[in-house]
Design an enzyme around this catalytic site. Sequence first.
Site, short mmCIF file in Angstrom:
data_model
loop_
_atom_site.label_atom_id
_atom_site.label_comp_id
_atom_site.label_asym_id
_atom_site.label_seq_id
_atom_site.Cartn_x
_atom_site.Cartn_y
_atom_site.Cartn_z
N ASN A 52 7.95 7.54 -2.62
CA ASN A 52 7.68 6.14 -2.30
C ASN A 52 6.22 5.88 -2.69
O ASN A 52 5.30 6.30 -1.99
CB ASN A 52 7.89 5.89 -0.79
CG ASN A 52 7.48 4.48 -0.38
OD1 ASN A 52 7.20 3.64 -1.23
ND2 ASN A 52 7.45 4.25 0.92
N LYS B 281 4.63 3.21 -2.67
CA LYS B 281 3.99 2.12 -1.90
C LYS B 281 3.22 1.21 -2.87
O LYS B 281 3.63 1.07 -4.02
CB LYS B 281 3.11 2.69 -0.79
CG LYS B 281 3.89 3.71 0.07
CD LYS B 281 3.21 4.08 1.34
CE LYS B 281 4.08 5.09 2.11
NZ LYS B 281 3.55 5.44 3.40
N HIS C 66 11.38 0.33 6.03
CA HIS C 66 10.22 1.22 6.13
C HIS C 66 9.34 0.74 7.29
O HIS C 66 9.22 -0.47 7.53
CB HIS C 66 9.43 1.23 4.82
CG HIS C 66 8.41 2.33 4.78
ND1 HIS C 66 7.20 2.22 5.42
CD2 HIS C 66 8.45 3.57 4.23
CE1 HIS C 66 6.53 3.36 5.26
NE2 HIS C 66 7.27 4.19 4.54
N GLU D 207 6.32 0.39 7.54
CA GLU D 207 5.26 -0.55 7.13
C GLU D 207 5.81 -1.96 7.00
O GLU D 207 5.09 -2.94 7.21
CB GLU D 207 4.61 -0.05 5.83
CG GLU D 207 3.74 1.18 6.10
CD GLU D 207 3.62 2.17 4.96
OE1 GLU D 207 3.95 1.81 3.81
OE2 GLU D 207 3.21 3.32 5.22
N GLU E 52 11.26 8.91 9.63
CA GLU E 52 9.83 8.90 9.35
C GLU E 52 9.06 8.56 10.62
O GLU E 52 8.89 7.38 10.96
CB GLU E 52 9.50 7.85 8.28
CG GLU E 52 10.13 8.11 6.93
CD GLU E 52 9.29 7.51 5.79
OE1 GLU E 52 9.04 8.23 4.82
OE2 GLU E 52 8.86 6.35 5.89
N GLY F 125 1.06 9.11 6.36
CA GLY F 125 -0.27 8.94 5.78
C GLY F 125 -1.39 9.47 6.65
O GLY F 125 -2.56 9.18 6.41
N SER G 182 3.82 12.72 5.70
CA SER G 182 2.90 13.77 5.29
C SER G 182 3.61 15.03 4.80
O SER G 182 3.12 16.15 5.01
CB SER G 182 1.91 14.10 6.42
OG SER G 182 1.13 12.94 6.73
P1 13P Z 1 3.10 9.95 3.41
O1 13P Z 1 3.89 11.05 2.70
O2 13P Z 1 1.93 9.47 2.61
O3 13P Z 1 2.78 10.33 4.81
O4 13P Z 1 4.09 8.69 3.49
C1 13P Z 1 5.38 8.88 3.97
C2 13P Z 1 6.14 7.62 3.77
O5 13P Z 1 5.88 6.62 4.42
C3 13P Z 1 7.19 7.62 2.76
O6 13P Z 1 7.97 6.49 2.83
#
Ligand code: 13P
Length: 253
Positions: free
Chosen positions: A11, A13, A100, A102, A171, A177, A216
């Site tokens: 992803n 982002k 997601h 976010e 997640e 992150g 992560s």
């Molecule tokens: P990270 O791997 O950067 O923690 O992000 C995970 C994520 O949100 C994947 O959709």
Amino acid sequence: MRSPKKLIAGNWKMNGSLEFNSTLMHSLLGGDLHANACDVAVCAPSVYLAQIHALLLSAGSSPIHLGAQDISAHEKGAYTGEISVSMLKDFGVAYAIVGHSERRQFHHESDQLVAIKAERALSAGITPIVCVGETQQERGVGLTEVIVKRQLAAVIHLVGHCITEIVVAYEPVWAIGTGLTATPEQAQSVHAVLRAQLRAAAGDGAQKIRILYGGSMNAANAKSLLSQPDIDGGLIGGAALKAADFLAIVASA
Ligand code: 13P
């Protein structure tokens, strides 16, 4: 014995540029993707899907699938700024992340909206990657199971008849992150809860539904997470932007 093919999805982002994407994709396509061992997808920002689609076409039979990071809940029409599933199909999109954290957090997406998006993706033959996960605070007060089950229940309620066609991604919000990863045991215990919920809806069909872990995940911790019985792949953020790291995670799968 369960043995669904694992899925490693990146992803990206809101990262990338024409030049960055081209370099990253060439490195991935030139690397060892263990084509038959697992499925691989990259979920790029929507403006770059055409670019990646063209790169994949020119590479010939690539084992990399294309994914979107979100979709519109609507079919078409006066929804300024939104992107429909049929548009995504035009560019060979096979997967779409929905729900997601976010988007739930910054765009106030509800469980119901996420479920409608999952249904919309399925109607177009796009596999939704339905994200669920608890915040640090929710985990702290013992609400992890309640939260993830509520989020998944909304999707089962709407698309229960074809629930085996979805992918689920657990997640934990606190692991995204942050460099904090759920331990393999913490992740497995939530995956087992989700599997049981899927089994109640789909019976033995739940065995083939892929439940990914995200948060992560990196080259160093992927193997221990991916060796858990109910972890069927990964949804990778930061490490998906570095070809060597992403390829190492694919190799662990
Ligand atoms: P990270 O791997 O950067 O923690 O992000 C995970 C994520 O949100 C994947 O959709």
